[in-house]
Design a protein around this motif. Structure first.
Motif, PDB file in Angstrom:
ATOM      1  N   CYS A 103      -2.140  48.031   9.797  1.00 43.20           N
ATOM      2  CA  CYS A 103      -2.868  48.973   9.030  1.00 43.20           C
ATOM      3  C   CYS A 103      -3.577  50.007  10.045  1.00 43.20           C
ATOM      4  O   CYS A 103      -3.440  49.654  11.131  1.00 43.20           O
ATOM      5  CB  CYS A 103      -3.833  48.466   7.908  1.00 43.20           C
ATOM      6  SG  CYS A 103      -5.092  47.764   8.511  1.00 43.20           S
ATOM      7  N   SER A 125      -3.110  40.233   5.612  1.00 49.07           N
ATOM      8  CA  SER A 125      -2.448  41.164   4.681  1.00 49.07           C
ATOM      9  C   SER A 125      -0.939  40.818   4.533  1.00 49.07           C
ATOM     10  O   SER A 125      -0.471  40.405   5.720  1.00 49.07           O
ATOM     11  CB  SER A 125      -2.976  42.252   4.593  1.00 49.07           C
ATOM     12  OG  SER A 125      -2.488  43.058   5.554  1.00 49.07           O
ATOM     13  N   ASN A 126      -0.278  41.583   3.828  1.00 47.68           N
ATOM     14  CA  ASN A 126       1.044  41.384   3.841  1.00 47.68           C
ATOM     15  C   ASN A 126       1.547  42.691   5.172  1.00 47.68           C
ATOM     16  O   ASN A 126       2.495  41.898   5.933  1.00 47.68           O
ATOM     17  CB  ASN A 126       1.824  42.362   2.604  1.00 47.68           C
ATOM     18  CG  ASN A 126       1.354  43.594   2.601  1.00 47.68           C
ATOM     19  OD1 ASN A 126       0.252  43.999   3.060  1.00 47.68           O
ATOM     20  ND2 ASN A 126       2.150  44.480   2.254  1.00 47.68           N
ATOM     21  N   LYS A 153      -0.144  48.465   1.865  1.00 46.00           N
ATOM     22  CA  LYS A 153      -1.018  47.027   2.288  1.00 46.00           C
ATOM     23  C   LYS A 153      -1.518  46.363   1.029  1.00 46.00           C
ATOM     24  O   LYS A 153      -1.990  47.176  -0.066  1.00 46.00           O
ATOM     25  CB  LYS A 153      -2.274  47.545   3.108  1.00 46.00           C
ATOM     26  CG  LYS A 153      -3.199  46.345   3.422  1.00 46.00           C
ATOM     27  CD  LYS A 153      -4.234  46.903   4.324  1.00 46.00           C
ATOM     28  CE  LYS A 153      -4.975  45.596   4.876  1.00 46.00           C
ATOM     29  NZ  LYS A 153      -6.172  46.041   5.704  1.00 46.00           N
ATOM     30  N   ASN A 154      -1.473  45.351   0.926  1.00 46.64           N
ATOM     31  CA  ASN A 154      -1.714  44.389  -0.367  1.00 46.64           C
ATOM     32  C   ASN A 154      -1.941  42.856   0.208  1.00 46.64           C
ATOM     33  O   ASN A 154      -1.866  42.612   1.391  1.00 46.64           O
ATOM     34  CB  ASN A 154      -0.749  44.415  -1.443  1.00 46.64           C
ATOM     35  CG  ASN A 154       0.673  43.915  -1.090  1.00 46.64           C
ATOM     36  OD1 ASN A 154       0.859  42.879  -0.469  1.00 46.64           O
ATOM     37  ND2 ASN A 154       1.891  44.913  -1.550  1.00 46.64           N
ATOM     38  N   ARG A 155      -2.360  42.033  -0.634  1.00 45.42           N
ATOM     39  CA  ARG A 155      -2.596  40.725  -0.429  1.00 45.42           C
ATOM     40  C   ARG A 155      -1.504  39.862  -0.792  1.00 45.42           C
ATOM     41  O   ARG A 155      -1.445  38.533  -0.622  1.00 45.42           O
ATOM     42  CB  ARG A 155      -3.645  40.193  -1.265  1.00 45.42           C
ATOM     43  CG  ARG A 155      -4.973  40.912  -0.698  1.00 45.42           C
ATOM     44  CD  ARG A 155      -5.603  40.112   0.677  1.00 45.42           C
ATOM     45  NE  ARG A 155      -6.840  40.908   1.207  1.00 45.42           N
ATOM     46  CZ  ARG A 155      -7.503  40.335   2.087  1.00 45.42           C
ATOM     47  NH1 ARG A 155      -6.827  39.271   2.941  1.00 45.42           N
ATOM     48  NH2 ARG A 155      -8.461  41.007   2.625  1.00 45.42           N
TER      49      ARG A 155
END
Lengths: 131, 79
Positions: free
Chosen positions: A77, A27-28, A106-108
């Motif tokens: 995370c 993830s990022n 948190k994102n993609r």
């Protein structure tokens, strides 16, 4: 006269005594953790180490990590994969940062913002007392 | 027993070599300690950092000079 160093053990400021374990998650925030590890290694703050080697319980990796003066874990995370992996192998964490706890969601999106990476690097430098 | 110290020649590599000799002498082991300085050969052991200690082909530790008692333990593990 100081002895010149030609090897990778960093005989000047002893970066090899500070090992950095990013979670390197998909993830990022996992990749921000990874990139922070890369940048801190490039800046000779510490040395990035293979969390996968610890997870695989490769004896030499675990032995080498256990002897380090500082163990820096960077998790993306709250799942805390890096922290849990190190603890499972009996490696004691001295400095710990979770990227999402630093105001980064948190994102993609894997196009990382340099300012986010810098924020994590700054946090770890402060924890280590290295300006 | 086959003991190798991996490192191209910096202070820590020399420290490890000396420490290994001391441990070998203390145990009374009849073993040669080989210093490996060729970076291609060192890389072949998949160590992330030098110095490294290899006993009977197994990488025991790398990136630091272990404590005396740990070097003794690594050697005894292979006896």
């Amino acid at each position: 006269m100081a002895e010149s160093c030609t090897c990778s053990c960093s005989c000047g400021r002893d970066a090899s005594e500070i090992l950095i374990f990013p979670c390197s998650g998909a993830s990022n925030v996992g990749q921000i953790a990874n990139q922070a590890g890369v940048e801190l290694t490039k800046a000779v703050v510490g040395k990035m180490f293979c969390l996968a080697g610890i997870g695989a319980h490769v004896g030499s990796f675990v032995e080498s990590a256990k002897g380090a003066k500082r163990i820096v874990a960077i998790d993306g995370c709250p799942v805390q994969c890096a922290k849990k992996t190190l603890e499972h192998a009996g490696v004691t964490i001295t400095d710990y940062v979770v990227v999402t706890e630093e105001g980064i969601d948190k994102n993609r999106n894997l196009n990382l913002a340099a300012e986010d990476v810098n924020k994590i690097c700054t946090k770890i430098r402060a924890s280590l007392g290295i300006s | 027993m086959d003991i190798k110290v991996l490192g191209p020649g910096c202070k820590k590599c020399k420290e490890l070599e000396k420490a290994v000799h001391k441990a070998v002498d203390e145990i009374g082991l009849d073993a040669a300690v080989e210093k490996v300085e060729d970076m291609d050969k060192i890389t072949g052991y998949n160590v992330l950092m030098t110095p490294g200690l290899v006993i009977n082909g197994k990488v025991k530790v790398f990136g630091r000079v272990p404590k005396h008692k740990d070097i003794i333990r690594y050697i005894k593990e292979e006896m």
